[in-house]
Design an enzyme around this catalytic site. Structure first.
Site, PDB file in Angstrom:
ATOM      1  N   SER A   1       8.804  -2.182 -18.932  1.00 58.13           N
ATOM      2  CA  SER A   1       8.489  -0.834 -19.396  1.00 58.13           C
ATOM      3  C   SER A   1       9.245  -0.484 -20.674  1.00 58.13           C
ATOM      4  O   SER A   1      10.383  -0.932 -20.873  1.00 58.13           O
ATOM      5  CB  SER A   1       8.882   0.157 -18.301  1.00 58.13           C
TER       6      SER A   1
ATOM      7  N   TYR B   1      15.435   3.265 -12.828  1.00 59.86           N
ATOM      8  CA  TYR B   1      14.173   2.538 -13.036  1.00 59.86           C
ATOM      9  C   TYR B   1      14.270   1.622 -14.261  1.00 59.86           C
ATOM     10  O   TYR B   1      13.895   0.443 -14.216  1.00 59.86           O
ATOM     11  CB  TYR B   1      13.029   3.551 -13.231  1.00 59.86           C
TER      12      TYR B   1
ATOM     13  N   LEU C   1       0.819  -1.221   0.000  1.00 57.48           N
ATOM     14  CA  LEU C   1       0.000   0.000   0.000  1.00 57.48           C
ATOM     15  C   LEU C   1       0.852   1.271   0.000  1.00 57.48           C
ATOM     16  O   LEU C   1       0.394   2.316   0.456  1.00 57.48           O
ATOM     17  CB  LEU C   1      -1.008  -0.010   1.170  1.00 57.48           C
TER      18      LEU C   1
HETATM   19  C1  UD2 Z   1       7.583   8.275 -19.001  1.00 54.01           C
HETATM   20  C2  UD2 Z   1       7.731   8.272 -17.512  1.00 54.01           C
HETATM   21  C3  UD2 Z   1       8.963   9.004 -17.152  1.00 54.01           C
HETATM   22  C4  UD2 Z   1      10.172   8.344 -17.857  1.00 54.01           C
HETATM   23  C5  UD2 Z   1       9.929   8.350 -19.351  1.00 54.01           C
HETATM   24  C6  UD2 Z   1      11.019   7.560 -20.069  1.00 54.01           C
HETATM   25  C7  UD2 Z   1       5.607   8.231 -16.408  1.00 54.01           C
HETATM   26  C8  UD2 Z   1       4.488   9.003 -15.846  1.00 54.01           C
HETATM   27  N1  UD2 Z   1       6.590   8.949 -16.937  1.00 54.01           N
HETATM   28  O1  UD2 Z   1       7.556   9.622 -19.355  1.00 54.01           O
HETATM   29  O2  UD2 Z   1       9.122   8.995 -15.770  1.00 54.01           O
HETATM   30  O3  UD2 Z   1      10.301   6.999 -17.483  1.00 54.01           O
HETATM   31  O4  UD2 Z   1       8.691   7.690 -19.640  1.00 54.01           O
HETATM   32  O5  UD2 Z   1      10.786   7.615 -21.424  1.00 54.01           O
HETATM   33  O6  UD2 Z   1       5.621   7.011 -16.354  1.00 54.01           O
HETATM   34  N2  UD2 Z   1       3.533  16.548 -20.103  1.00 54.01           N
HETATM   35  C9  UD2 Z   1       2.924  17.772 -20.245  1.00 54.01           C
HETATM   36  N3  UD2 Z   1       2.189  18.255 -19.208  1.00 54.01           N
HETATM   37  C10 UD2 Z   1       2.036  17.584 -18.026  1.00 54.01           C
HETATM   38  C11 UD2 Z   1       2.679  16.310 -17.883  1.00 54.01           C
HETATM   39  C12 UD2 Z   1       3.415  15.835 -18.945  1.00 54.01           C
HETATM   40  O7  UD2 Z   1       3.060  18.431 -21.291  1.00 54.01           O
HETATM   41  O8  UD2 Z   1       1.342  18.072 -17.135  1.00 54.01           O
HETATM   42  C13 UD2 Z   1       4.301  16.019 -21.227  1.00 54.01           C
HETATM   43  C14 UD2 Z   1       5.682  15.564 -20.826  1.00 54.01           C
HETATM   44  O9  UD2 Z   1       6.583  16.647 -20.822  1.00 54.01           O
HETATM   45  C15 UD2 Z   1       5.977  14.526 -21.913  1.00 54.01           C
HETATM   46  C16 UD2 Z   1       4.592  13.963 -22.249  1.00 54.01           C
HETATM   47  O10 UD2 Z   1       3.649  14.875 -21.729  1.00 54.01           O
HETATM   48  O11 UD2 Z   1       6.530  15.153 -23.043  1.00 54.01           O
HETATM   49  C17 UD2 Z   1       4.332  12.606 -21.626  1.00 54.01           C
HETATM   50  O12 UD2 Z   1       4.675  12.680 -20.253  1.00 54.01           O
HETATM   51  P1  UD2 Z   1       4.548  11.438 -19.247  1.00 54.01           P
HETATM   52  O13 UD2 Z   1       5.286  11.798 -18.020  1.00 54.01           O
HETATM   53  O14 UD2 Z   1       3.135  11.039 -19.139  1.00 54.01           O
HETATM   54  O15 UD2 Z   1       5.254  10.240 -20.007  1.00 54.01           O
HETATM   55  P2  UD2 Z   1       6.755  10.106 -20.572  1.00 54.01           P
HETATM   56  O16 UD2 Z   1       6.657   9.079 -21.642  1.00 54.01           O
HETATM   57  O17 UD2 Z   1       7.336  11.408 -20.949  1.00 54.01           O
END
Ligand code: UD2
Length: 325
Positions: free
Chosen positions: A123, A147, A38
Site C-alpha cells: 500500500s 497497517y 470471508l
Molecule cells: C487511505 C486509507 C486510510 C489511510 C490513508 C493513509 C482507505 C479507505 N483509506 O485514506 O485508512 O490508510 O489512506 O494515507 O483505504 N472523504 C470525504 N468524504 C467521505 C470519505 C472520504 O471527503 O465520505 C475524503 C477523506 O477525508 C480524504 C479523501 O476523501 O481526504 C480520501 O479518503 P479515503 O479514505 O478514500 O482515502 P485516504 O487516502 O484518505
C-alpha cells in the site's frame, strides 16, 4: 491477458480486489485456488467463476490450510489482510497476527510446497505523510499506522525470502483503488465507494475539509493487470512498485465527475477535516511502466462510469432484497 503460470492461489480472493483478480486468472485459463476466511470478502463476489475455482474457507493464520491450498501452485497472490486502517489502530495485536504472521505463513507455505513466486498487495500507506510529491519508491517509507507498518514489514519479509530461499517475489504499493464490489459501509471506506452509494440513491455526499485535498485513484481492473504482469516478472525479485494512475484529482472534482455521470445536482455537505488525513497523494509510476510494462488501460472517467453502473445495479437489487450495498 495471457499468463505464463498454470495454477495460482489467491489469498483474500473473495474480497474486492481479489475477486477481480480471480476472474481475470480464470479468464486467462489459469487454474485458481482461493483462500479466504470471508471476514471481509463475500462468496457472491465469486459468483461468475464459482464452478471454475477451488474455494477454501480458511484463514492465513493457519499454515496447514495454506499449504493445502497452495499445493501444485506456481504462484501465490497474497491479498488477504486486515485492510481497515482504523481496525489496526484499535486492535494492533490481532491485526498483526493476520497481516504479519499471516504473511509469514504464506511465505512458509510457498517454501514448503515449492511455489516459485509470490506477489504481495502492499500500500501507498507505507509512505506516511511525507509531503513530497509524487511518491516514488526511492523515498524512505515512514508508516504512520500499524497497517502501514504491517505492509512495509511484509515487503521486507518477501525480499528476505527471495534472498534466503530464492523465492521470486514482487510487492505492489497500491494507491487509492476503486471499482465494483468495494464496500461503502464504514466511514473509513474508500471515498469513491461512499460517493457511489450516495449517487446511486441520489443523496448528497459529505466532504471532509474544503475538498481541495487530492488523491491518486486507480480503477480495480488496472490494478489486476499490474498484478498479472508482476506475476510474470522474474528479474526484479524483492522489489517494490507503485501502482496508481500517476495523476491526482481533488475530492471536490471527484464528486463533480460522479454527479455529472449520474445527472445529479446535489451539492456536497462540508464537514471539518478528518483527523490524520493527508492533504495530497500521488504516485510516480515510471518504475512500473518501464519494468512491468504497466499502463492504465481504463481512464478515471471510464472506471467511474463502470463503477457507478454497478452501484446502481446493486441499489436495484437492494430494492428487490438481493443486494449487499
Ligand atoms: C487511505 C486509507 C486510510 C489511510 C490513508 C493513509 C482507505 C479507505 N483509506 O485514506 O485508512 O490508510 O489512506 O494515507 O483505504 N472523504 C470525504 N468524504 C467521505 C470519505 C472520504 O471527503 O465520505 C475524503 C477523506 O477525508 C480524504 C479523501 O476523501 O481526504 C480520501 O479518503 P479515503 O479514505 O478514500 O482515502 P485516504 O487516502 O484518505
Amino acid at each position: 491477458m495471457n499468463v505464463d503460470f498454470k495454477k495460482a492461489l489467491v489469498t483474500g480472493g473473495a474480497g474486492f480486489i481479489g475477486s477481480h483478480l480471480v476472474e481475470a486468472l480464470a479468464a486467462a485459463g489459469c487454474e485458481v485456488a482461493v483462500l479466504d476466511n470471508l471476514s471481509g470478502g463475500h462468496l457472491s463476489n465469486l459468483e461468475s467463476v464459482k464452478s471454475r475455482i477451488s474455494f477454501y474457507e480458511n484463514d492465513i493464520r493457519q499454515l496447514d490450510a495454506l499449504e493445502q491450498s497452495a499445493a501444485d501452485c506456481d504462484i501465490i497472490f497474497h491479498l488477504a489482510a486486515v485492510v481497515a486502517v482504523q481496525q489496526t489502530i484499535d486492535d494492533p495485536i490481532s491485526s498483526t497476527m493476520v497481516n504479519n504472521i499471516g504473511t509469514l505463513n504464506v511465505l512458509e507455505a510457498a517454501r514448503k510446497t515449492n511455489v516459485r513466486r509470490v506477489v504481495l498487495a502492499s500500500s501507498c500507506a507505507v509512505y506516511g505523510d511525507d509531503p513530497r510529491l509524487p511518491k516514488d519508491e526511492s523515498m524512505t517509507p515512514m508508516p504512520t499506522s500499524p497497517y502501514a507498518v504491517h505492509k512495509l514489514s511484509a515487503e521486507h519479509y518477501l525480499r528476505v525470502y527471495g534472498e534466503l530461499f530464492g523465492l521470486k517475489n514482487v510487492s505492489l504499493r497500491f494507491f487509492n483503488v476503486f471499482g465494483p464490489r468495494q464496500d461503502p459501509s464504514s466511514p473509513y471506506s474508500g471515498v469513491i465507494s461512499i460517493f457511489m452509494s450516495k449517487a446511486a440513491s441520489h443523496q448528497a455526499p459529505v466532504i471532509y475539509g474544503d475538498g481541495n485535498q487530492t488523491r491518486d485513484f486507480i480503477y480495480v481492473k488496472n490494478v489486476v493487470k499490474a498484478l498479472l504482469q508482476a506475476g510474470q516478472t522474474d528479474q526484479k525479485t524483492g522489489d517494490v512498485f507503485n501502482i496508481g494512475s500517476g495523476s491526482r484529482i481533488s475530492i471536490n472534482r471527484l464528486w463533480e465527475l460522479i454527479a455529472s455521470l449520474n445527472g445529479q445536482q446535489s451539492e456536497p455537505v462540508y464537514h471539518s477535516a478528518r483527523g490524520g488525513d493527508i492533504l495530497h497523494s500521488v504516485g510516480n509510476i515510471d518504475k512500473a511502466r518501464s519494468i512491468l510494462n504497466f499502463t492504465n488501460e481504463f481512464s478515471l472517467e471510464q472506471g467511474l462510469e463502470l463503477t457507478l453502473e454497478w452501484y446502481r445495479g446493486q441499489m436495484g437489487e437492494v430494492g428487490s432484497g438481493n443486494g449487499e450495498v
